[in-house]
Write a protein that holds these residues in place. Sequence first.
Motif, PDB file in Angstrom:
ATOM      1  N   GLU A   1       0.834  -1.208   0.000  1.00 48.22           N
ATOM      2  CA  GLU A   1       0.000   0.000   0.000  1.00 48.22           C
ATOM      3  C   GLU A   1       0.866   1.255   0.000  1.00 48.22           C
ATOM      4  O   GLU A   1       0.632   2.191  -0.766  1.00 48.22           O
ATOM      5  N   VAL A   2       1.886   1.274   0.836  1.00 44.59           N
ATOM      6  CA  VAL A   2       2.794   2.416   0.900  1.00 44.59           C
ATOM      7  C   VAL A   2       3.535   2.556  -0.425  1.00 44.59           C
ATOM      8  O   VAL A   2       3.688   3.654  -0.962  1.00 44.59           O
ATOM      9  N   PHE A   3       4.000   1.434  -0.973  1.00 44.40           N
ATOM     10  CA  PHE A   3       4.728   1.459  -2.243  1.00 44.40           C
ATOM     11  C   PHE A   3       3.858   2.039  -3.353  1.00 44.40           C
ATOM     12  O   PHE A   3       4.315   2.879  -4.130  1.00 44.40           O
TER      13      PHE A   3
ATOM     14  N   LEU B   1       4.439   5.383  -5.635  1.00 43.60           N
ATOM     15  CA  LEU B   1       4.482   5.321  -7.093  1.00 43.60           C
ATOM     16  C   LEU B   1       3.474   6.288  -7.716  1.00 43.60           C
ATOM     17  O   LEU B   1       3.798   7.020  -8.652  1.00 43.60           O
ATOM     18  N   VAL B   2       2.249   6.317  -7.174  1.00 43.72           N
ATOM     19  CA  VAL B   2       1.228   7.222  -7.694  1.00 43.72           C
ATOM     20  C   VAL B   2       1.657   8.673  -7.478  1.00 43.72           C
ATOM     21  O   VAL B   2       1.511   9.514  -8.377  1.00 43.72           O
TER      22      VAL B   2
ATOM     23  N   ASN C   1      10.973   1.461 -18.279  1.00 40.22           N
ATOM     24  CA  ASN C   1      11.799   0.419 -17.661  1.00 40.22           C
ATOM     25  C   ASN C   1      11.918   0.622 -16.157  1.00 40.22           C
ATOM     26  O   ASN C   1      11.907  -0.334 -15.386  1.00 40.22           O
ATOM     27  N   GLN C   2      12.014   1.881 -15.762  1.00 40.84           N
ATOM     28  CA  GLN C   2      12.100   2.192 -14.334  1.00 40.84           C
ATOM     29  C   GLN C   2      10.796   1.810 -13.621  1.00 40.84           C
ATOM     30  O   GLN C   2      10.813   1.266 -12.531  1.00 40.84           O
ATOM     31  N   MET C   3       9.656   2.102 -14.250  1.00 45.07           N
ATOM     32  CA  MET C   3       8.365   1.763 -13.652  1.00 45.07           C
ATOM     33  C   MET C   3       8.211   0.246 -13.543  1.00 45.07           C
ATOM     34  O   MET C   3       7.760  -0.270 -12.521  1.00 45.07           O
ATOM     35  N   ILE C   4       8.596  -0.479 -14.589  1.00 43.26           N
ATOM     36  CA  ILE C   4       8.506  -1.940 -14.551  1.00 43.26           C
ATOM     37  C   ILE C   4       9.431  -2.492 -13.467  1.00 43.26           C
ATOM     38  O   ILE C   4       9.069  -3.418 -12.736  1.00 43.26           O
ATOM     39  N   SER C   5      10.600  -1.923 -13.333  1.00 41.21           N
ATOM     40  CA  SER C   5      11.546  -2.344 -12.297  1.00 41.21           C
ATOM     41  C   SER C   5      10.953  -2.152 -10.907  1.00 41.21           C
ATOM     42  O   SER C   5      11.046  -3.034 -10.045  1.00 41.21           O
ATOM     43  N   GLN C   6      10.317  -1.020 -10.667  1.00 43.40           N
ATOM     44  CA  GLN C   6       9.720  -0.748  -9.364  1.00 43.40           C
ATOM     45  C   GLN C   6       8.549  -1.693  -9.095  1.00 43.40           C
ATOM     46  O   GLN C   6       8.383  -2.179  -7.976  1.00 43.40           O
TER      47      GLN C   6
END
Length: 148
Positions: free
Chosen positions: A34-36, A40-41, A56-61
């Motif tokens: 939930e915090v993550f 991200l949002v 790529n950064q978003m997919i990595s996260q």
Amino acid sequence: MPVTPIAGAPAPIPANTATATAAASAPKKALDSEVFMKLLVTQLTNQDPSTPMDTNQMISQTTQLAMMEQLTAMSRTSTEAFALDMRQAASTLIGQQAGYLDAKGAAVTGIVSTVSFDGPIPQVTIGDATVPLDEITSLATAPTRTSA
């Protein structure tokens, strides 16, 4: 008679609303999904439109989040398995001779008569003493009684 608020004073907050607000704004002690997702949002909402976040950064996260959730689940499963193993080990001691050190450091032995699962560590009863499973120092086969 209605109460007239004082000009410039903040409006009173009902007690139940203040309690709910305090509980909702209390900081979390662990990072969870939930915090993550909130981070991200927030990151996506506040990014510069001329230089958006790298895909790529978003997919990595997102992958890191999935890995974190799997590790958390594995840890929980491991903890539950260990607790079950301790209960099974304690149950096999019933009728066996076990030893432990008393409060004065003297070795005491006796037959395990009962096992209790109250608390995180099973408790065994040896004679009149209740001893945590992890304080058992020796085990032996209980002597058999022979009829005369």
